[in-house]
Design a protein around this motif. Structure first.
Motif, mmCIF file in Angstrom:
data_model
loop_
_atom_site.group_PDB
_atom_site.id
_atom_site.type_symbol
_atom_site.label_atom_id
_atom_site.label_comp_id
_atom_site.label_asym_id
_atom_site.label_seq_id
_atom_site.Cartn_x
_atom_site.Cartn_y
_atom_site.Cartn_z
ATOM 1 N N ILE A 87 0.846 -1.202 0.000
ATOM 2 C CA ILE A 87 0.000 0.000 0.000
ATOM 3 C C ILE A 87 0.876 1.244 0.000
ATOM 4 O O ILE A 87 0.626 2.199 -0.735
ATOM 5 C CB ILE A 87 -1.001 -0.029 1.168
ATOM 6 C CG1 ILE A 87 -2.121 -1.012 0.826
ATOM 7 C CG2 ILE A 87 -1.551 1.355 1.476
ATOM 8 C CD1 ILE A 87 -3.145 -1.214 1.900
ATOM 9 N N SER A 98 -2.326 1.455 -2.803
ATOM 10 C CA SER A 98 -3.488 2.228 -2.343
ATOM 11 C C SER A 98 -4.154 2.972 -3.494
ATOM 12 O O SER A 98 -5.367 3.187 -3.479
ATOM 13 C CB SER A 98 -3.096 3.206 -1.236
ATOM 14 O OG SER A 98 -2.130 4.114 -1.710
ATOM 15 N N TRP A 112 -6.444 0.549 -5.016
ATOM 16 C CA TRP A 112 -7.526 0.345 -4.047
ATOM 17 C C TRP A 112 -8.557 1.476 -4.129
ATOM 18 O O TRP A 112 -9.753 1.232 -4.098
ATOM 19 C CB TRP A 112 -6.916 0.248 -2.648
ATOM 20 C CG TRP A 112 -7.883 0.107 -1.516
ATOM 21 C CD1 TRP A 112 -8.218 1.062 -0.603
ATOM 22 C CD2 TRP A 112 -8.627 -1.052 -1.144
ATOM 23 N NE1 TRP A 112 -9.114 0.571 0.300
ATOM 24 C CE2 TRP A 112 -9.383 -0.732 -0.012
ATOM 25 C CE3 TRP A 112 -8.728 -2.336 -1.663
ATOM 26 C CZ2 TRP A 112 -10.231 -1.635 0.619
ATOM 27 C CZ3 TRP A 112 -9.570 -3.230 -1.034
ATOM 28 C CH2 TRP A 112 -10.305 -2.880 0.084
ATOM 29 N N TRP A 117 -6.720 -2.916 5.171
ATOM 30 C CA TRP A 117 -6.398 -2.062 4.033
ATOM 31 C C TRP A 117 -6.531 -0.593 4.422
ATOM 32 O O TRP A 117 -5.654 0.219 4.128
ATOM 33 C CB TRP A 117 -7.333 -2.365 2.855
ATOM 34 C CG TRP A 117 -7.055 -3.648 2.150
ATOM 35 C CD1 TRP A 117 -7.320 -4.917 2.607
ATOM 36 C CD2 TRP A 117 -6.465 -3.809 0.871
ATOM 37 N NE1 TRP A 117 -6.939 -5.844 1.679
ATOM 38 C CE2 TRP A 117 -6.410 -5.189 0.592
ATOM 39 C CE3 TRP A 117 -5.987 -2.920 -0.084
ATOM 40 C CZ2 TRP A 117 -5.899 -5.702 -0.576
ATOM 41 C CZ3 TRP A 117 -5.484 -3.433 -1.266
ATOM 42 C CH2 TRP A 117 -5.435 -4.806 -1.498
#
Length: 197
Positions: free
Chosen positions: A57, A62, A65, A122
């Motif tokens: 991430i 990210s 995401w 997450w």
């Protein structure tokens, strides 16, 4: 890096890692049923899985995401399904006082998979990286991932130790059955929280 920044980073990681959640509940249950030593592969897998997720991430995952809402929904639904399956296994299990030698505790892959299927992992990763590490700072991302990974390992180990200590309380079938039901209910509540959150 200043001492106050290191303390802030560590505090954030500790609160996120030691607070109750699906991974910690599974580790607690595994520690109670099999002992803390046999729960350690699960602890190590969960910690390694989270550290890798956090690092990826920080290195740019990210962005994917945030840009792919269907990915978030897929992870959320997979996480809910996995938690409900674990809850069902707890409810369906017999309240045996002796552990069948053929039954193995959840292992490292289960721990890692639980972290990757947990939307809160997450979100906590993205939040921690966003707060404490400058974008594009590979050294900062790696350092923070290693710091949080070590704190995660220690925090989840505490849950395994608590489970191991509870084993002496779970010496009757009635207590074991109550314990399994209570943990199943908590896992279902965690699954519902994932759907709501």
């Amino acid at each position: 890096m200043s001492t106050s920044l290191l303390l802030s980073m560590s505090s954030f990681a500790l609160v996120a890692s030691i607070s109750p959640g699906p991974v910690n509940l599974l580790v607690l249950s595994t520690g109670a049923r099999f002992g803390w030593r046999r729960a350690m592969p699960l602890v190590i897998g969960a910690s390694a899985g989270f550290t890798l997720l956090l690092w990826l991430i920080g290195m740019g995952l990210s962005e994917i995401w945030m840009r792919l809402p269907w990915l978030r929904v897929l992870v959320q639904l997979a996480g809910v399904a996995f938690l409900l399956w674990l809850a069902w296994r707890l409810l369906a299990s017999t309240a045996e006082l002796e552990v069948d030698p053929s039954v193995q505790p959840a292992g490292a892959m289960t721990g890692a998979m639980m972290q990757w299927l947990n939307p809160k992992a997450w979100l906590a990763s993205a939040a921690g990286m966003g707060i404490f590490v400058d974008a594009g700072n590979a050294l900062g991302v790696t350092g923070y991932a290693l710091l949080w990974g070590a704190i995660c390992l220690l925090s989840i180990s505490v849950w395994a130790l608590m489970g191991g200590r509870m084993a002496c309380w779970l010496t009757s079938r009635a207590r074991q059955a109550w314990w399994n039901r209570a943990l199943a209910i908590l896992l279902v509540a965690s699954a519902l929280a994932l759907l709501v959150g």
